[in-house]
Design an enzyme around this catalytic site. Sequence first.
Site, PDB file in Angstrom:
ATOM      1  N   CYS A 285       6.510   2.464   5.871  1.00  0.00           N
ATOM      2  CA  CYS A 285       6.402   2.743   7.292  1.00  0.00           C
ATOM      3  C   CYS A 285       7.596   3.600   7.698  1.00  0.00           C
ATOM      4  O   CYS A 285       8.606   3.630   7.015  1.00  0.00           O
ATOM      5  CB  CYS A 285       6.428   1.443   8.074  1.00  0.00           C
ATOM      6  SG  CYS A 285       5.254   0.245   7.462  1.00  0.00           S
TER       7      CYS A 285
ATOM      8  N   ARG B  81       5.107   8.979   6.076  1.00  0.00           N
ATOM      9  CA  ARG B  81       5.462   7.686   5.483  1.00  0.00           C
ATOM     10  C   ARG B  81       4.350   6.663   5.663  1.00  0.00           C
ATOM     11  O   ARG B  81       4.256   5.702   4.915  1.00  0.00           O
ATOM     12  CB  ARG B  81       6.757   7.153   6.114  1.00  0.00           C
ATOM     13  CG  ARG B  81       7.997   7.862   5.640  1.00  0.00           C
ATOM     14  CD  ARG B  81       9.223   7.146   6.131  1.00  0.00           C
ATOM     15  NE  ARG B  81       9.430   5.894   5.458  1.00  0.00           N
ATOM     16  CZ  ARG B  81      10.219   5.712   4.413  1.00  0.00           C
ATOM     17  NH1 ARG B  81      10.895   6.715   3.929  1.00  0.00           N
ATOM     18  NH2 ARG B  81      10.346   4.541   3.853  1.00  0.00           N
TER      19      ARG B  81
ATOM     20  N   TRP C  71       2.108   1.709   7.790  1.00  0.00           N
ATOM     21  CA  TRP C  71       1.203   1.708   6.633  1.00  0.00           C
ATOM     22  C   TRP C  71       0.938   0.234   6.380  1.00  0.00           C
ATOM     23  O   TRP C  71       1.804  -0.489   5.897  1.00  0.00           O
ATOM     24  CB  TRP C  71       1.880   2.379   5.436  1.00  0.00           C
ATOM     25  CG  TRP C  71       0.968   2.551   4.270  1.00  0.00           C
ATOM     26  CD1 TRP C  71       0.154   3.617   4.003  1.00  0.00           C
ATOM     27  CD2 TRP C  71       0.774   1.633   3.177  1.00  0.00           C
ATOM     28  NE1 TRP C  71      -0.536   3.416   2.831  1.00  0.00           N
ATOM     29  CE2 TRP C  71      -0.178   2.209   2.304  1.00  0.00           C
ATOM     30  CE3 TRP C  71       1.295   0.382   2.847  1.00  0.00           C
ATOM     31  CZ2 TRP C  71      -0.603   1.580   1.124  1.00  0.00           C
ATOM     32  CZ3 TRP C  71       0.868  -0.242   1.685  1.00  0.00           C
ATOM     33  CH2 TRP C  71      -0.073   0.358   0.834  1.00  0.00           C
TER      34      TRP C  71
ATOM     35  N   ASN D 203      10.087  -2.102   8.135  1.00  0.00           N
ATOM     36  CA  ASN D 203       9.535  -1.462   6.946  1.00  0.00           C
ATOM     37  C   ASN D 203       9.836  -2.389   5.783  1.00  0.00           C
ATOM     38  O   ASN D 203      10.972  -2.818   5.618  1.00  0.00           O
ATOM     39  CB  ASN D 203      10.203  -0.097   6.755  1.00  0.00           C
ATOM     40  CG  ASN D 203       9.778   0.582   5.468  1.00  0.00           C
ATOM     41  OD1 ASN D 203       8.753   0.219   4.880  1.00  0.00           O
ATOM     42  ND2 ASN D 203      10.566   1.548   5.031  1.00  0.00           N
ATOM     43  N   GLY D 204       8.812  -2.698   4.978  1.00  0.00           N
ATOM     44  CA  GLY D 204       9.022  -3.601   3.837  1.00  0.00           C
ATOM     45  C   GLY D 204       8.041  -4.745   3.902  1.00  0.00           C
ATOM     46  O   GLY D 204       7.047  -4.694   4.630  1.00  0.00           O
TER      47      GLY D 204
ATOM     48  N   GLU E 223      -2.238  13.751 -14.504  1.00  0.00           N
ATOM     49  CA  GLU E 223      -1.768  14.259 -13.214  1.00  0.00           C
ATOM     50  C   GLU E 223      -2.860  15.077 -12.506  1.00  0.00           C
ATOM     51  O   GLU E 223      -3.033  14.975 -11.295  1.00  0.00           O
ATOM     52  CB  GLU E 223      -0.492  15.092 -13.423  1.00  0.00           C
ATOM     53  CG  GLU E 223       0.095  15.694 -12.171  1.00  0.00           C
ATOM     54  CD  GLU E 223       0.532  14.679 -11.097  1.00  0.00           C
ATOM     55  OE1 GLU E 223       0.485  13.471 -11.358  1.00  0.00           O
ATOM     56  OE2 GLU E 223       0.888  15.123  -9.996  1.00  0.00           O
TER      57      GLU E 223
ATOM     58  N   LYS F 208      -4.127  14.091  -8.814  1.00  0.00           N
ATOM     59  CA  LYS F 208      -4.016  15.044  -7.692  1.00  0.00           C
ATOM     60  C   LYS F 208      -5.359  15.191  -7.003  1.00  0.00           C
ATOM     61  O   LYS F 208      -5.470  15.146  -5.799  1.00  0.00           O
ATOM     62  CB  LYS F 208      -3.617  16.394  -8.264  1.00  0.00           C
ATOM     63  CG  LYS F 208      -2.378  17.120  -8.056  1.00  0.00           C
ATOM     64  CD  LYS F 208      -1.228  16.801  -7.253  1.00  0.00           C
ATOM     65  CE  LYS F 208      -0.921  15.423  -6.944  1.00  0.00           C
ATOM     66  NZ  LYS F 208       0.360  14.881  -7.145  1.00  0.00           N
TER      67      LYS F 208
ATOM     68  N   GLU G 142      -6.586  11.826  -5.202  1.00  0.00           N
ATOM     69  CA  GLU G 142      -5.836  11.343  -4.042  1.00  0.00           C
ATOM     70  C   GLU G 142      -6.077  12.180  -2.793  1.00  0.00           C
ATOM     71  O   GLU G 142      -6.060  11.652  -1.697  1.00  0.00           O
ATOM     72  CB  GLU G 142      -4.340  11.147  -4.337  1.00  0.00           C
ATOM     73  CG  GLU G 142      -3.538  12.357  -4.665  1.00  0.00           C
ATOM     74  CD  GLU G 142      -2.079  12.036  -5.044  1.00  0.00           C
ATOM     75  OE1 GLU G 142      -1.574  10.969  -4.713  1.00  0.00           O
ATOM     76  OE2 GLU G 142      -1.453  12.899  -5.697  1.00  0.00           O
TER      77      GLU G 142
ATOM     78  N   HIS H  97     -15.340   6.358 -27.200  1.00  0.00           N
ATOM     79  CA  HIS H  97     -15.294   4.902 -27.356  1.00  0.00           C
ATOM     80  C   HIS H  97     -15.736   4.198 -26.081  1.00  0.00           C
ATOM     81  O   HIS H  97     -15.288   3.086 -25.800  1.00  0.00           O
ATOM     82  CB  HIS H  97     -13.885   4.465 -27.773  1.00  0.00           C
ATOM     83  CG  HIS H  97     -13.495   5.005 -29.109  1.00  0.00           C
ATOM     84  ND1 HIS H  97     -14.098   4.597 -30.274  1.00  0.00           N
ATOM     85  CD2 HIS H  97     -12.607   5.960 -29.472  1.00  0.00           C
ATOM     86  CE1 HIS H  97     -13.584   5.259 -31.298  1.00  0.00           C
ATOM     87  NE2 HIS H  97     -12.681   6.106 -30.830  1.00  0.00           N
TER      88      HIS H  97
ATOM     89  N   LYS I 185       3.876   8.348   1.330  1.00  0.00           N
ATOM     90  CA  LYS I 185       4.738   9.161   0.480  1.00  0.00           C
ATOM     91  C   LYS I 185       5.783   8.314  -0.226  1.00  0.00           C
ATOM     92  O   LYS I 185       6.108   8.540  -1.386  1.00  0.00           O
ATOM     93  CB  LYS I 185       5.416  10.212   1.365  1.00  0.00           C
ATOM     94  CG  LYS I 185       6.371  11.126   0.639  1.00  0.00           C
ATOM     95  CD  LYS I 185       5.641  12.316   0.116  1.00  0.00           C
ATOM     96  CE  LYS I 185       6.486  13.209  -0.760  1.00  0.00           C
ATOM     97  NZ  LYS I 185       5.667  13.792  -1.827  1.00  0.00           N
TER      98      LYS I 185
HETATM   99  C1  G6P Z   1       3.484   7.589  -4.022  1.00  0.00           C
HETATM  100  C2  G6P Z   1       3.275   9.082  -3.854  1.00  0.00           C
HETATM  101  C3  G6P Z   1       3.173   9.749  -5.219  1.00  0.00           C
HETATM  102  C4  G6P Z   1       4.409   9.434  -6.044  1.00  0.00           C
HETATM  103  C5  G6P Z   1       4.637   7.923  -6.163  1.00  0.00           C
HETATM  104  C6  G6P Z   1       6.007   7.608  -6.735  1.00  0.00           C
HETATM  105  O1  G6P Z   1       2.333   7.000  -4.541  1.00  0.00           O
HETATM  106  O2  G6P Z   1       2.112   9.337  -3.096  1.00  0.00           O
HETATM  107  O3  G6P Z   1       3.057  11.154  -5.053  1.00  0.00           O
HETATM  108  O4  G6P Z   1       4.271   9.991  -7.314  1.00  0.00           O
HETATM  109  O5  G6P Z   1       4.593   7.311  -4.871  1.00  0.00           O
HETATM  110  O6  G6P Z   1       6.962   8.026  -5.804  1.00  0.00           O
HETATM  111  P1  G6P Z   1       8.442   8.442  -6.150  1.00  0.00           P
HETATM  112  O7  G6P Z   1       9.061   8.748  -4.832  1.00  0.00           O
HETATM  113  O8  G6P Z   1       9.074   7.251  -6.819  1.00  0.00           O
HETATM  114  O9  G6P Z   1       8.382   9.618  -7.062  1.00  0.00           O
END
Ligand code: G6P
Length: 608
Positions: free
Chosen positions: A2, A27, A75, A101-102, A481, A485, A488, A504, A603
């Site tokens: 948050c 956030r 969030w 937050n937390g 990745e 991408k 998400e 498999h 994020k």
């Molecule tokens: C969230 C973000 C991702 C990121 C992950 C780890 O899920 O949406 O893009 O890779 O957290 O975050 P960090 O800040 O530890 O790289």
Amino acid sequence: MCGIVGYIGDKQAAPLLLEALKKLEYRGYDSSGIALVHEGALKVAKAQGRLQVLCERTGDGGSMPGRIGIGHTRWATHGEPNDTNSHPHLSQSGRVALVHNGIIENYMELREFLTKRGYSFATDTDTEIAVQLMDYCYHGDPVHAVREAVNMLTGSFALGILFQDFPDQLLAVRKDSPLVIGLGEGENFIASDIPALLAHTRDILRLSEYELAVIRKDGVAVFDRYGTQQAKQPEHVDWDAGAAEKGGYAHFMLKEIMEQPAVIRDTVRPRIKEGRIELGLLHITPEDIKNADRIYIVACGSAAHVGHIARLYIERMTRLPVCVELASEFRYCNPLVTSRTLTIAISQSGETLDTLFALREAKARGSKTISIVNVVGSTIAAASEDVIYTWAGLEIAVATTKAYSAQLAVCYLLSLYMGQCRGIVSAAETAEALEQIQALPAQIERQLAESQSIQYLASLYFGCKDIFFIGRNLDYAMALEGSLKLKEISYIHSEAYAAGELKHGTISLIEPGTLVVALCTYAPLRDKMISNIREVKARGATVLAITEEGMEQVQETADHVMWLPKAPELVTPSLAIIPLQLFAYYVALLKGCDIDKPRNLAKSVTVE
Ligand code: G6P
């Protein structure tokens, strides 16, 4: 997770809080709220949905008087995102308001404790327990009440608190979740993240674990857990405020994709001095690397995908065993750490709670620790013995792009450095590898200039329901990745598989028209990939391959190709990621998705 902001000064607080929250919307963005003290009363406005709803409801804050306030973008963890569960929360008596937050982990226990003492609860949140507890502990001294309550909380928290009876002070306290204080002239601020402050000040104080700040308009006093006042040195941040703007791009994600050549340059250049790699490690010596028995890489999300590539780099260059562990699993797997183990944490934000706890776990078991982090001064950076910063600058889009590329570049340098320390990589090999990585930004610039071809391919496939990404070795790590991408930001179901593993089980999902993105950049296994492409094509799949210019055999086997410039094996992942990012971006764009703020994501993930 948050976003938190707070203000005290001579200006009207509400418009300022809403502006600051806009900078933190990445956030969390399922609801938002503000609370102010005005004429001896606490006033709260909250709204489910994007911040815009709250702005509309309050006339951009204009309808809410008061010169002290706190604000929040949420969030949701406990309780669905609705008006009631949004922060700020008010205590039953209406005397205390709080943003959080937390996660408060012992909230059930505390709820029972408070219920027995006559408190009832209006929300489903863990946060409401904290505000009621402060109310319970309050007997005229807010600082005492907050300290007493905080000592009863377990879990993670950054809290901004207002007391109705004290319109001249804002309180803030943190444990395991970030919180900074912004220092102004006749005004002061709090924020969970620096971008919220940049329009007002660049002088900040970072709160350490359990530190409690009493913030007045003309001064800030910080106390430790036991009430001893701390002498804190302000820090000046020289971040570019423009980095928090889209700069003409439709989305932050596209802007950040385009920034990658510069980011790689900025990250690599200062680490190469007269042909030598200088990572600025202050505590971990070449001797430690030479004597290491194994390496753990701990990370989450895209950073963990970087870890998979780093593993292949490091094993090749050091011949040490490398385990890549999801940070959330590492903590609880009784890891085989010794005092000769080296643990590398990778994190853009430097605040991901699982990564932080994994790092602490490794450290507690005697491991040496290095973090690769983007946000300077973040909790993970501070918790590790050595830190190598990625100079990606502020990353706003939830889906990481430029920080991923910067992490990849650092891992490349780190593995070369470790290979040298262990006498496996020669000076000549290092020189050649450094030339290769320095050539990367220009190659990526050329790729970015030709993004229309990817846009065209996205237009062919944005209607797909399922997409599989396959690859081997480095290409498998890239597939992970590429798939993340895409899913998400476009919400298309997508999976990544090691190409050899498909048969498999997962191959049963391939039916006529299923799109398979096949990464064929890793030269030693290209022929095997071509066989795997044939296998899925034989079952009706449409294949979009990624390979180097000139690979006609791949072109003949696949339906479409995304071409990469020719490059040495180990820098190819840095090139292969570009079309994968652009493909995800354009698919999401064509689907009309909210690219920078995909649903349900945040994020910076500061909860377990
Ligand atoms: C969230 C973000 C991702 C990121 C992950 C780890 O899920 O949406 O893009 O890779 O957290 O975050 P960090 O800040 O530890 O790289």
